[in-house]
Design an enzyme around this catalytic site. Structure first.
Site, PDB file in Angstrom:
ATOM      1  N   ASP A 406       0.820  -1.233  -0.137  1.00 27.08           N
ATOM      2  CA  ASP A 406      -0.244   0.006   0.102  1.00 27.08           C
ATOM      3  C   ASP A 406       0.908   1.312  -0.100  1.00 27.08           C
ATOM      4  O   ASP A 406       2.220   1.006   0.296  1.00 27.08           O
ATOM      5  CB  ASP A 406      -0.913   0.080   1.282  1.00 27.08           C
ATOM      6  CG  ASP A 406      -1.912   1.111   1.377  1.00 27.08           C
ATOM      7  OD1 ASP A 406      -2.313   1.514   0.109  1.00 27.08           O
ATOM      8  OD2 ASP A 406      -2.454   1.540   2.287  1.00 27.08           O
ATOM      9  N   GLU A 409       2.458   4.611  -4.372  1.00 29.51           N
ATOM     10  CA  GLU A 409       2.487   5.645  -5.561  1.00 29.51           C
ATOM     11  C   GLU A 409       4.001   6.260  -5.447  1.00 29.51           C
ATOM     12  O   GLU A 409       4.163   6.426  -6.530  1.00 29.51           O
ATOM     13  CB  GLU A 409       1.517   6.698  -5.347  1.00 29.51           C
ATOM     14  CG  GLU A 409      -0.041   6.070  -5.305  1.00 29.51           C
ATOM     15  CD  GLU A 409      -0.441   5.330  -4.066  1.00 29.51           C
ATOM     16  OE1 GLU A 409       0.242   5.482  -3.049  1.00 29.51           O
ATOM     17  OE2 GLU A 409      -1.277   4.306  -4.085  1.00 29.51           O
ATOM     18  N   ASP A 483      -9.177   3.585  -1.771  1.00 35.38           N
ATOM     19  CA  ASP A 483     -10.116   4.117  -0.841  1.00 35.38           C
ATOM     20  C   ASP A 483     -11.242   4.395  -1.467  1.00 35.38           C
ATOM     21  O   ASP A 483     -11.727   5.852  -1.463  1.00 35.38           O
ATOM     22  CB  ASP A 483      -9.263   5.134   0.011  1.00 35.38           C
ATOM     23  CG  ASP A 483      -8.257   4.557   0.821  1.00 35.38           C
ATOM     24  OD1 ASP A 483      -7.931   3.269   0.839  1.00 35.38           O
ATOM     25  OD2 ASP A 483      -7.440   5.290   1.307  1.00 35.38           O
TER      26      ASP A 483
HETATM   27  C1  GLC Z   1      -4.680   3.375   2.964  1.00 35.45           C
HETATM   28  C2  GLC Z   1      -5.229   2.014   2.108  1.00 35.45           C
HETATM   29  C3  GLC Z   1      -6.250   1.508   2.806  1.00 35.45           C
HETATM   30  C4  GLC Z   1      -5.596   1.015   4.352  1.00 35.45           C
HETATM   31  C5  GLC Z   1      -5.179   2.512   5.035  1.00 35.45           C
HETATM   32  C6  GLC Z   1      -4.176   2.155   6.323  1.00 35.45           C
HETATM   33  O1  GLC Z   1      -5.866   4.292   3.052  1.00 35.45           O
HETATM   34  O2  GLC Z   1      -5.733   2.400   0.915  1.00 35.45           O
HETATM   35  O3  GLC Z   1      -6.573   0.266   2.311  1.00 35.45           O
HETATM   36  O4  GLC Z   1      -6.461   0.592   5.150  1.00 35.45           O
HETATM   37  O5  GLC Z   1      -4.252   3.040   4.137  1.00 35.45           O
HETATM   38  O6  GLC Z   1      -3.320   1.332   6.108  1.00 35.45           O
END
Ligand code: GLC
Length: 815
Positions: A406, A409, A483
């Site tokens: 995650d 980017e 998200d």
């Molecule tokens: C980001 C991710 C989400 C995750 C959060 C905390 O917003 O897109 O899926 O739960 O970070 O890690």
């Protein structure tokens, strides 16, 4: 300030209008050929042309003496095979011919046109120009009836006509709005359909690119902010060929382990070891199948990747062992930001070995993410990537086989939302700025993760999930769409978004089921789960502070329906796995827009609220609250309602009745699907019973249907060494009835079962006998006896034969 020369700084002199000097190539100078490389030189720039097949060529604009024909990580070696083609030159043009296309370059203007052999203009680049900082824009013809697809992960409807998009991997919170131009992924690949044909353009540029199908009536433009304008042209004329060819050059998904295509449960966060175990037990007690529970950022020690919080998760090993006994796996989140902490192993090693991304002057780039100030590995460097991969031993030693990438980017909590553009990536000896390579960062992280996990996983297939990516990401990771929110609109938008991802090579994708941010509701969760179990990637995930959305969060009625649909995913697992296998071979997505199968049907060019699973199962979700009817478009053919067996003539709209426990599903008459037993997790050791469901068999001599069932152990890479089987089934109509033959084309893997089942639905004739098989009762069949029976109420003929060592045949007589 007034008493220094700064007073006359040019920036203080008010707006100065400078006509930006946009250049074009100028006139033709000469043509050169070196084997399969053709170079057209012009006054101000040159074009390098390489054909990769009869329907695909690369054309690169370059300045200077030589083109840079290296490629980004998007392109796979096996897909890049330059080939010589027929070429001729006359006073006006240079003409390239292959068996399927003709490329004509005008020497005066350097306009290029692609025609097919019927003389149709497929595509035309009428202008390419650039400014002194190398921002480039090219203009392409857009006939009146143009439709656009692809571009990976984008909001809005299926057809991208009238839209403008930017490719710049961005972490925008709660971003799924029609006007958002840049999301987490960048796939600069556009499919253009017009005049009954399709072609694709892939601009292999990991800097900022933009695609404008909005601003001009007769043209669309594709621009890039930095770097090379390096384009791959792919001819169809069928969109299926465009997609297949695009995945030949950028790669197919790697066959996931079966558990990765089961149901996954996540939340930001399951915060303690006890909470995780309790969650797992609840799934098992309630008999709701699940394969994976995710660990979001709370599992870490102050958000240091490759650690567990010693208080919240005092015994990860014990927890994982207990989960393993329940058949549940853990997928922990791993973000790229490494906490700046002189006492932390990965930080020390990264600094000491120069693994982090740095400015030209040598200082490490620090950005704030969850752990506070953090450094970011420079994944463009193979040594760093290898080091990163190796760190995953921390997880693999615990038996973990899946990783969730995650914030890659990379996301940074600053104004630009990302790393400074003047970071200089090492790029294996060819340094480039972050500005030029930005969109590659997430993909390179997932590549390093996948490759590291593969090395460390004892021949087991790793699973990587990622938020950011670039063209080719499908080779390393599944993608979730980030998200979203618990809005009905976001549920609806997930369809066209994931469909276009599928057309862009990213076949293993899906949204957060139930919605991430905001608060879900009973109906929304039910409807979204119904739809979500037919998406390639099926994970329920929700944000901190939102309503709980585990399957049982809204009482028994909702739970019952959710259980039924998650169960359906498991019963359909053999079919799903077959589709994943097909995708890994030919690149066509698991979940398809109707358009891909019915390109010439104008009713489906922008059909964004229905989809196909493979080529012959149509899913039409309800995506509005308090709604139990919807219009469904059935394309040409006969379609059979999966639940009621009712048959509908296609080529028209019908009104489907779908109360809350019903997801409208239609199977195309004349096709097979397969179902297996209901398992609580993909690798549950039950017999691999399999039923081949044949819909709408007739005794018409033109009737034929076939299916090849692919099977392997579902976990390891043994299939790459030939340990898989392929059971080919074919049904043919004749005057007497129907013959179904089945035989193993390949038997490198033995499934655990003693018999095969066939179910004939909506057969167009009455069955009176089956050669060599006795008519039995359902109970007999359930007890494993071989024979056949008729379920009179449903009109289904069920046949049970012995699992063949090689093959066999069933001859079904009509009354
Ligand atoms: C980001 C991710 C989400 C995750 C959060 C905390 O917003 O897109 O899926 O739960 O970070 O890690």
């Amino acid at each position: 300030m007034e008493d220094t020369s700064q007073a006359i700084h040019p920036d203080h002199s008010g707006p100065v209008i400078v006509q930006e000097a946009w250049l074009t190539s100028g006139k033709f100078v000469k043509l050169e050929q070196d084997e399969s490389l053709y170079i057209c030189r012009a006054e101000h720039a040159n074009f390098a042309i390489v054909f990769l097949s009869d329907d695909c060529f690369r054309i690169q604009l370059f300045k200077g003496d030589k083109p840079d024909l290296s490629t980004t990580t998007a392109i796979v070696k096996e897909g890049y095979r330059p080939t010589k083609v027929q070429m001729e030159e006359n006073a006006e043009e240079i003409i390239f011919r292959t068996a399927s296309i003709i490329l004509r370059m005008d020497k005066d203007s350097f306009t290029w046109t692609v025609l097919n052999h019927s003389g149709q203009v497929v595509a035309r680049q009428s202008l390419i120009s650039w400014n002194p900082r190398s921002a480039t824009t090219a203009v392409y013809d857009m006939p009146a009836e143009s439709h656009f697809y692809g571009l990976g992960e984008k909001a809005s409807f299926l057809d991208k006509r009238g839209e403008h998009y930017t490719n710049w991997n961005t972490d925008v919170y709660a971003p799924h709005l029609p006007e958002i131009e840049a999301l987490y992924q960048s796939v600069p690949f556009l499919i253009h359909m017009h005049s009954g044909l399709s072609y694709g353009i892939f601009v292999d540029n990991p800097g900022r690119t933009d695609f404008d199908m909005r601003s001009h009536q007769i043209a669309y433009t594709i621009g890039s902010a930095t770097g090379n304008y390096d384009l791959y042209f792919i001819y169809g004329p069928d969109m299926k060929e465009v997609v297949a060819r695009y995945t030949t050059i950028t790669g197919k998904i790697s066959l996931p382990p079966k558990w990765a295509i089961g149901y996954h449960q996540s939340r930001y966060s399951y915060e303690t070891q006890e909470e995780v175990l309790q969650l797992a037990r609840t799934f098992r007690e309630k008999q709701i199948p699940v394969d994976v529970i995710y660990l979001d950022i709370h599992y870490m020690d102050e958000y240091r990747v490759f650690t567990f919080d010693p208080v919240r998760f005092p015994d990860p090993k014990g927890m994982i062992k207990e989960l393993q006994e329940m058949g549940i796996r853990i997928v922990p989140i791993v973000d790229p930001g490494v906490k700046k902490d002189p006492k932390y192993k990965q930080y020390i090693e990264g600094v000491q070995n120069g693994y982090f991304s740095k400015k030209l002057e040598g200082e490490i780039f620090f950005g704030d993410v969850w752990p506070g100030a953090s450094a970011f590995p420079d994944f463009t460097d193979d040594q760093t990537a290898e080091w990163w991969g190796e760190q995953h031993r921390f997880y693999t030693d615990l038996g973990i086989r899946g990783i969730w990438n995650d914030m890659n980017e990379p996301a940074v909590f600053n104004e630009s939302k990302t790393m400074d553009l003047d970071v200089v990536h090492r790029n294996n000896g060819k340094p480039k700025t972050h500005e030029e390579l930005h969109n590659l960062y997430g993909m390179l992280m997932s590549k390093a993760t996948f490759e590291g996990m593969r090395k460390l996983s004892n021949d087991e297939r790793p699973f990587v999930l990622t938020r950011a990516g670039y063209s080719g990401i499908q080779r390393y990771a599944a993608v979730w769409t980030g998200d979203n929110r618990s809005f009905w609109e976001h549920m609806a938008m997930a369809m066209p978004m994931v469909l276009n991802m599928g057309l862009s090579g990213i076949a293993f994708a899906g949204p957060d089921i139930g919605g991430f941010a905001h608060h879900t509701s009973d109906q929304l969760l039910v409807r979204w789960t119904q739809m979500g179990v037919f998406f390639p990637y099926t994970r329920n995930h929700s944000a901190i502070g939102t309503m709980r959305q585990e399957p049982w969060s809204f009482g028994e009625d909702a739970e019952k329906i959710i259980r039924k649909y998650i169960g359906l995913r498991y019963r359909w697992m053999p079919h799903m796995y077959n589709l994943f296998h097909e995708t890994s071979k030919i690149g066509l997505p698991v979940m398809r827009p109707l358009l891909l199968e019915y390109q010439d049907d104008p009713n489906v060019t922008n059909l964004s609220d229905q989809f196909l699973l493979g080529s012959n199962v149509l899913i039409a979700p309800i995506y509005r609250p308090d709604t139990d009817h919807r219009a469904v478009y059935l394309p040409a053919g006969q379609w059979i309602d999966y639940w009621t067996g009712e048959q509908h003539e296609g080529g028209r709209h019908i009104l489907a009745h779908a109360p809350l426990d019903t997801l409208p599903i239609y199977v195309k008459s004349g096709s097979f699907i397969t179902e297996g037993p209901l398992k609580q997790y993909a690798d549950e050791q039950l017999a691999d019973l399999i039923t081949f469901h044949l819909y709408g068999a007739s005794s018409d001599r033109s009737f034929s249907a076939d299916y090849t069932l692919y099977e392997d152990d579902g976990v390891t890479f043994a299939f790459e060494r030939g340990q898989f089987s392929e059971l080919a089934v074919k049904a043919l109509g004749n005057e007497e009835g129907l013959t179904i033959s089945y035989s193993y084309h390949k038997k490198g893997y033995q499934a655990n079962r003693g018999s095969l089942q066939f179910a004939l639905h909506n057969t167009e004739f009455e069955v009176s006998s089956i050669v060599g098989l006795d008519r039995l009762t359902q109970e007999d069949l359930d007890n494993g006896k071989l024979g056949w029976t008729l379920d009179e109420a449903k009109g289904i003929v069920l046949i049970q034969v012995a699992e063949p060592s090689e093959g066999g045949e069933i001859t079904i007589r009509k009354a």
